[in-house]
Design an enzyme around this catalytic site. Structure first.
Site, PDB file in Angstrom:
ATOM      1  N   ASP A  82       0.809  -1.230   0.000  1.00 51.70           N
ATOM      2  CA  ASP A  82       0.000   0.000   0.000  1.00 51.70           C
ATOM      3  C   ASP A  82       0.833   1.266   0.000  1.00 51.70           C
ATOM      4  O   ASP A  82       0.421   2.288   0.552  1.00 51.70           O
ATOM      5  CB  ASP A  82      -0.975  -0.006   1.199  1.00 51.70           C
ATOM      6  CG  ASP A  82      -1.760  -1.295   1.242  1.00 51.70           C
ATOM      7  OD1 ASP A  82      -2.284  -1.682   0.197  1.00 51.70           O
ATOM      8  OD2 ASP A  82      -1.817  -1.922   2.314  1.00 51.70           O
ATOM      9  N   LYS A 139       2.074   1.988  -5.156  1.00 50.57           N
ATOM     10  CA  LYS A 139       2.773   1.484  -6.350  1.00 50.57           C
ATOM     11  C   LYS A 139       1.903   1.612  -7.594  1.00 50.57           C
ATOM     12  O   LYS A 139       2.396   1.882  -8.674  1.00 50.57           O
ATOM     13  CB  LYS A 139       3.138  -0.002  -6.180  1.00 50.57           C
ATOM     14  CG  LYS A 139       4.091  -0.281  -5.050  1.00 50.57           C
ATOM     15  CD  LYS A 139       4.434  -1.761  -4.966  1.00 50.57           C
ATOM     16  CE  LYS A 139       3.334  -2.640  -4.427  1.00 50.57           C
ATOM     17  NZ  LYS A 139       2.975  -2.409  -3.029  1.00 50.57           N
ATOM     18  N   ASN A 181      -4.819 -10.796  -3.339  1.00 50.70           N
ATOM     19  CA  ASN A 181      -4.548 -10.123  -2.058  1.00 50.70           C
ATOM     20  C   ASN A 181      -4.132  -8.672  -2.313  1.00 50.70           C
ATOM     21  O   ASN A 181      -4.318  -7.810  -1.473  1.00 50.70           O
ATOM     22  CB  ASN A 181      -3.466 -10.866  -1.238  1.00 50.70           C
ATOM     23  CG  ASN A 181      -2.241 -11.246  -2.048  1.00 50.70           C
ATOM     24  OD1 ASN A 181      -2.230 -11.151  -3.278  1.00 50.70           O
ATOM     25  ND2 ASN A 181      -1.207 -11.696  -1.370  1.00 50.70           N
ATOM     26  N   GLY A 196      -4.157  -4.918  -3.992  1.00 54.04           N
ATOM     27  CA  GLY A 196      -5.188  -3.981  -4.436  1.00 54.04           C
ATOM     28  C   GLY A 196      -4.497  -2.694  -4.826  1.00 54.04           C
ATOM     29  O   GLY A 196      -3.981  -1.985  -3.970  1.00 54.04           O
ATOM     30  N   ASP A 237       1.785  14.597   0.975  1.00 53.78           N
ATOM     31  CA  ASP A 237       0.734  15.599   1.190  1.00 53.78           C
ATOM     32  C   ASP A 237      -0.138  15.290   2.410  1.00 53.78           C
ATOM     33  O   ASP A 237      -0.760  16.180   2.978  1.00 53.78           O
ATOM     34  CB  ASP A 237      -0.160  15.694  -0.057  1.00 53.78           C
ATOM     35  CG  ASP A 237      -0.736  14.343  -0.446  1.00 53.78           C
ATOM     36  OD1 ASP A 237       0.064  13.395  -0.615  1.00 53.78           O
ATOM     37  OD2 ASP A 237      -1.969  14.211  -0.549  1.00 53.78           O
ATOM     38  N   GLY A 278      -0.406  13.618  -4.147  1.00 53.40           N
ATOM     39  CA  GLY A 278      -1.853  13.538  -4.348  1.00 53.40           C
ATOM     40  C   GLY A 278      -2.179  12.287  -5.140  1.00 53.40           C
ATOM     41  O   GLY A 278      -1.276  11.548  -5.541  1.00 53.40           O
TER      42      GLY A 278
END
Ligand code: IMP
Ligand code: MG
Length: 426
Positions: A21, A24, A48, A50, A344, A411
């Protein structure tokens, strides 16, 4: 006779340096859209993963096993032999892309991928609670592959999927001897139907896909050099061997896994390894997390960073960068460049200070920290705009990690990836 097999592959791989997470998906989408690659590929893991991306800057898409290049219009999108695939979820994922008008005919699924069945999902749910897995049947499927009782697509084509899956069930019943090993007729049927649909609608790639006489070369006719963008799933700290075992995933997440995970020749050139990390840290599932924030500071970061699992929707655990751990991941990955994401999120609205753990005590908890002012990133679009504490943070990490950070993501949109120096604007 030509005894020389030319080294024609050029590979860029993108891997996560923390616990997954890291963002990527967005980085890969940017690279895939650069026009530099003609093959995009997944070499490890399965549903697995996402990867959240924005198609045409508007539609939020979460890919699980389909390489991001599908969305960017890359001509070959390969799901390699190192992956595991659940036909039910893959069909749903493809249908979602089709609904957006994305061409699924560019997907090539290796005949060597192992198939996750409803039995594997059940075993995962029953037996892996202590690890806090995604419950997608990943571990059992890789385990059964290694145990030589698994099912891959080639075997299904040879023997018929109905027969194979019944045989598989009897083998599992024998291995586990648990009465909960059963699945409903509805789940069984859905699985068989989905697999049939995939075999009819998706290109199946032979094991020699990348050989000189293999399909990939034929497909790249006018464009003969295979330029591969390999998208890692999970991350170094979740690698089955080098991560925080046993709180890890079941595949190899290191860049070197692209060779076995794609069937690339050993003399293919792994030219670029892009290591991605967040300006803070998260972990989903159980296992050690040295810098975990257990007080009220975590929630604003979780909310500002949308830190909820893209596969399971679980709230992610929040922590800071642990310098020694990140250095370990940088070294082990051999990252040739580092991209930092989500800077950010650490704005003055969200945090009072930004922390980096600089050493741990003998109990594995932080002993010393380096702190920075929160980052003000509104309007930051060019290298010259990066100043103040964000600049100090980048310089500090570059010094400590011994590697450049040419890009920082500020962002969710493709446009929010900013070069940190004039010379790295590409
Ligand atoms: P599994 O991969 O589902 O077996 O889960 C093993 C561990 O890896 C659990 O802690 C999961 O939460 C974690 N994990 C697996 N895939 C991902 C991912 O894509 N992002 C973050 N964590 C993941
Ligand atoms: Mg993810």
């Amino acid at each position: 006779m030509n005894l020389h097999i030319p080294n024609r592959f050029h590979v860029t791989t993108v891997v996560g340096l923390q616990y997954g997470d890291e963002g990527k998906g967005k980085i890969v989408q940017g690279l895939a859209s650069s026009g530099l690659y003609n093959i995009s590929a997944r070499f490890n893991g399965g549903p697995n993963a996402g990867h959240t991306i924005y198609y045409k800057d508007k539609h939020k898409v979460v890919t699980h096993v389909i390489p991001t290049g599908v969305i960017a219009g890359i001509p070959i999108n390969f799901i390699g032999p190192g992956c595991v695939v659940d036909p039910v979820l893959l069909k749903k994922e493809i249908e979602e892309l089709m609904a957006l008008g994305i061409n699924h005919k560019t997907i090539y699924l290796s005949e060597l991928v192992h198939l996750i069945t409803p039995y594997d999902r059940k075993i995962d749910a029953e037996m892996n609670k202590a690890i806090g897995t995604t419950g997608r049947g990943i571990g059992p499927t890789y385990a059964h592959k290694t145990h030589r009782i698994g099912i891959n697509i080639a075997l299904c084509l040879e023997k018929g999927s109905e027969e194979l899956v019944s045989e598989y069930f009897f083998k599992l019943a024998d291995v586990y001897r648990q009465d909960w090993i059963s699945v409903s007729p509805k789940d069984h049927e859905e699985w068989i139907d989905s697999l049939d649909w995939i075999l009819e609608n998706i290109n199946i790639a032979k094991k020699n896909f990348f050989f000189s006489d293999g399909e990939a070369h034929g497909l790249l006719r006018g464009d003969p050099i295979p330029l591969v963008l390999a998208e890692g799933a999970q991350a170094i700290m979740l690698d089955n061997t080098y991560g925080t075992y046993p709180f890890v995933t079941s595949s190899n997440c290191l860049p070197s896994a692209v060779y076995s995970g794609l069937g690339l020749p050993g003399n293919a050139k792994l030219e670029k390894v892009i290591g991605v990390f967040k300006a803070y840290n998260t972990r989903v599932g159980e296992g050690p997390f040295s810098t975990e924030v257990l007080d009220g500071v975590a929630e604003p970061i979780r909310i500002a960073g949308c830190e909820f699992g893209s596969t399971t929707k679980r709230p992610r655990r929040i922590g800071w960068i642990d310098l020694a751990e990140l250095r370990y991941a940088v070294e082990l990955s051999g990252a040739t460049e580092l991209y930092m994401t989500k800077a950010d999120v650490l704005s003055p609205r969200v945090v009072d200070e930004v922390r980096v753990c600089t050493s741990l005590n003998s109990g594995g908890r932080p002993r010393s920290w380096k702190t920075f002012e929160p980052f003000v990133t509104t309007g930051v679009k060019k290298p010259m705009h990066i100043n103040g504490s964000l600049h100090q943070f980048i310089v500090f990490l570059e010094e400590q990690l011994g590697q450049h950070i040419p890009k920082v993501s500020l962002g969710v949109l493709a446009d929010d990836l900013v070069s940190t120096r004039a010379e790295s604007v590409r």
